[in-house]
Design a protein around this motif. Structure first.
Motif, PDB file in Angstrom:
ATOM      1  N   LEU A  54      -4.160   6.005 -11.926  1.00 16.82           N
ATOM      2  CA  LEU A  54      -3.167   7.224 -10.940  1.00 16.82           C
ATOM      3  C   LEU A  54      -3.117   6.983  -9.765  1.00 16.82           C
ATOM      4  CD1 LEU A  54      -0.408   8.663 -12.065  1.00 16.82           C
ATOM      5  CD2 LEU A  54      -1.630  10.635 -11.254  1.00 16.82           C
ATOM      6  N   ASN A  87       3.763   3.817  -5.782  1.00 20.08           N
ATOM      7  CA  ASN A  87       2.429   4.539  -6.920  1.00 20.08           C
ATOM      8  C   ASN A  87       1.848   3.468  -7.679  1.00 20.08           C
ATOM      9  OD1 ASN A  87       1.619   4.947  -9.437  1.00 20.08           O
ATOM     10  ND2 ASN A  87       3.328   5.955 -10.653  1.00 20.08           N
ATOM     11  N   LEU A  91      -0.689   3.834 -14.234  1.00 22.35           N
ATOM     12  CA  LEU A  91       0.010   4.774 -14.661  1.00 22.35           C
ATOM     13  C   LEU A  91       1.483   5.353 -13.839  1.00 22.35           C
ATOM     14  CD1 LEU A  91      -2.783   7.258 -16.245  1.00 22.35           C
ATOM     15  CD2 LEU A  91      -1.621   5.786 -17.661  1.00 22.35           C
ATOM     16  N   SER A  93       3.787   8.294 -12.377  1.00 25.32           N
ATOM     17  CA  SER A  93       3.749   9.495 -12.484  1.00 25.32           C
ATOM     18  C   SER A  93       4.625  10.903 -13.355  1.00 25.32           C
ATOM     19  CB  SER A  93       3.736  10.331 -11.613  1.00 25.32           C
ATOM     20  OG  SER A  93       4.688  10.155 -10.277  1.00 25.32           O
ATOM     21  N   THR A 169       4.927   3.163 -11.792  1.00 25.52           N
ATOM     22  CA  THR A 169       3.991   2.240 -11.763  1.00 25.52           C
ATOM     23  C   THR A 169       5.154   1.047 -10.776  1.00 25.52           C
ATOM     24  OG1 THR A 169       3.109   2.400 -13.848  1.00 25.52           O
ATOM     25  CG2 THR A 169       2.426   1.335 -12.220  1.00 25.52           C
ATOM     26  N   GLN A 212       0.375  13.172 -13.064  1.00 22.10           N
ATOM     27  CA  GLN A 212       0.057  11.975 -13.819  1.00 22.10           C
ATOM     28  C   GLN A 212       1.204  12.474 -15.014  1.00 22.10           C
ATOM     29  OE1 GLN A 212      -3.470  12.362 -16.578  1.00 22.10           O
ATOM     30  NE2 GLN A 212      -1.947  12.351 -18.406  1.00 22.10           N
ATOM     31  N   ARG A 213       1.837  11.295 -15.501  1.00 20.84           N
ATOM     32  CA  ARG A 213       2.991  11.654 -16.735  1.00 20.84           C
ATOM     33  C   ARG A 213       2.296  12.644 -17.873  1.00 20.84           C
ATOM     34  NH1 ARG A 213       0.253   9.121 -20.125  1.00 20.84           N
ATOM     35  NH2 ARG A 213      -0.531   6.689 -20.622  1.00 20.84           N
TER      36      ARG A 213
ATOM     37  N   ARG B  35      -4.427  17.793 -16.432  1.00 17.19           N
ATOM     38  CA  ARG B  35      -4.257  15.988 -16.234  1.00 17.19           C
ATOM     39  C   ARG B  35      -4.351  15.704 -14.505  1.00 17.19           C
ATOM     40  NH1 ARG B  35       1.845  17.925 -16.495  1.00 17.19           N
ATOM     41  NH2 ARG B  35       2.680  15.179 -15.495  1.00 17.19           N
ATOM     42  N   THR B  36      -4.601  14.331 -14.354  1.00 19.28           N
ATOM     43  CA  THR B  36      -4.945  13.959 -13.011  1.00 19.28           C
ATOM     44  C   THR B  36      -3.881  13.925 -11.995  1.00 19.28           C
ATOM     45  OG1 THR B  36      -6.423  12.204 -14.304  1.00 19.28           O
ATOM     46  CG2 THR B  36      -6.027  11.541 -12.671  1.00 19.28           C
TER      47      THR B  36
END
Lengths: 220, 180
Positions: A54, A87, A91, A93, A169, A212-213, B35-36
């Motif tokens: 990410l 992004n 991953l 977001s 992404t 992140q998602r 979560r990141t």
């Protein structure tokens, strides 16, 4: 003396019995282990997995991007910079992004100590690259943040319309960051008010944060 | 007694060790659930200007037969100005006759002559002891314009006090949009 002679054979008998017992236990253990080993089975399977990344990157869109303004700001002035928010990870977001702005040193430009005065920040996205000379957008503009006092941005605020900005992404958002100065004070006989926004300097740090998602459960 | 203490310590240490073990076991689970976040930062420095106009003299005394008095007004701020607001107050004996006009000139006065372009700012006197006016004859930062307090009538000794004011954003230069 006789008594002493009787004691020795008795001890020998006890020693032999102990040795025999230990031998019997040892044999029993070995036999059990052998049976147990014979009943053990093993099965293996492998799977490979990769973690995603990410990454949110900030680069100049047109012009210098975030940089220092050399001119002295007057009330009503606007300083614009143009940046790309990208992004760049693997991953997506989650929907939503926050912007925090902090000034160092904190002073009347940034801390709200003079009511109604100080720096403000707004953010606008353009669907295409901005035109630097005129500060105009040839495409469609979307307001991400209306003019907001820096004094209220230190903890971060949610930007609007972020799903269209950098959620997917590789998606790039072309963003104009506008810095304004609001001032309504009067200097009398050459003297500014006791609490003033005049003649102050600060360095603003803009921090964009995306999450992140949400996690995905995969059954296969 | 010493032995007893060790036993007590062992009894205490055992549950602590168990708890620590649980924390160690649970920690990866919590980290896995978090979560990141991705972050990007940029910096920009900025400085605000100052706006001020300062008169070299602020008090002027007139008696019967006095001539005009001049003073310089300097832009002591760092920003250009569009205008400067002046407030003049005339004070003298009650019932006395006195009136003055205040004029601004871009260059120093030569008697009653302004060679650099000027304008009347306000009129003050016994009938109107406090008056305000705005002048667009303004100096650039560090430079001066020149005011003249010219008596129209001085029947009694009168003191004229002058104050300058620079109000933002009205008196400060027009706003600028910078794209960089």
């Amino acid at each position: 003396m006789n008594q002493h002679r009787h004691t020795k054979p008795k001890e020998r008998r006890h020693g032999r019995a102990l040795a025999a017992g230990l031998f019997a236990v040892a044999v029993g253990l070995l036999a059990t282990a052998g049976v147990y080993a014979a009943l053990t089975g093993a099965a293996t399977g492998t799977e490979s997995v990769s973690s995603g990344t990410l990454n949110l990157t900030l680069t100049p869109d047109v012009g210098a991007g975030f940089s220092n303004f050399t001119g002295k700001m007057a009330p009503g002035d606007t300083n614009n910079v143009y940046v790309n928010l990208n992004n760049s990870g693997s991953l997506a977001s989650a929907a939503g992004m926050t912007l925090a702005v902090a000034g160092a040193p904190a002073n009347a430009l940034t801390d709200g100590s003079v009511p109604g005065e100080g720096l403000t920040v707004s953010a606008t996205q353009c669907s295409v690259t901005w035109t630097l000379v005129s500060g105009s957008c040839a495409g469609t503009t979307t307001t991400l943040l209306a003019a907001t006092p820096v004094s209220t941005l230190s903890g971060g605020v949610a930007l609007s319309n972020i799903p269209a900005l950098a959620a997917a992404t590789g998606q790039v958002g072309h963003v104009q960051i506008s810095l304004g100065l609001t001032g309504t004070e009067t200097s009398v006989n050459g003297v500014p008010p006791a609490k003033t926004i005049q003649g102050l300097s600060t360095t603003l740090t803009y921090t964009f944060t995306e999450q992140q998602r949400t996690g995905i459960t995969t059954n296969q | 007694m010493k032995h007893h203490t060790h036993s007590h310590a062992r009894r205490t240490a055992t549950p602590v060790a168990v708890l620590l073990g649980m924390v160690v076991l649970l920690a990866p689970t919590r980290a896995g659930a978090a979560r990141t976040a991705g972050q990007a930062t940029g910096t920009s420095s900025v400085t605000s200007g100052t706006w001020a106009a300062t008169a070299a003299s602020t008090s002027f005394v007139f008696t019967a037969g006095s001539g005009e008095l001049d003073t310089a007004v300097t832009n002591t701020g760092t920003l250009a100005l569009r205008s400067v607001a002046y407030t003049a107050t005339a004070s003298g004996p009650p019932g006395g006759q006195a009136s003055f006009v205040v004029l601004a000139c871009r260059s120093p006065w030569r008697g009653r002559t302004c060679t650099g372009g000027g304008a009347r700012v306000l009129r003050v006197g016994a009938r109107r002891p406090t008056a305000t006016g705005t002048s667009t004859v303004v100096p650039v930062p560090g430079a001066s314009t020149y005011l003249q307090i010219r008596p129209q009538q001085v029947g009694v000794p009168t003191t004229v006090t002058l104050a300058t004011a620079v109000v933002a954003p009205a008196d400060v230069r027009a706003s600028i949009v910078t794209n960089q």
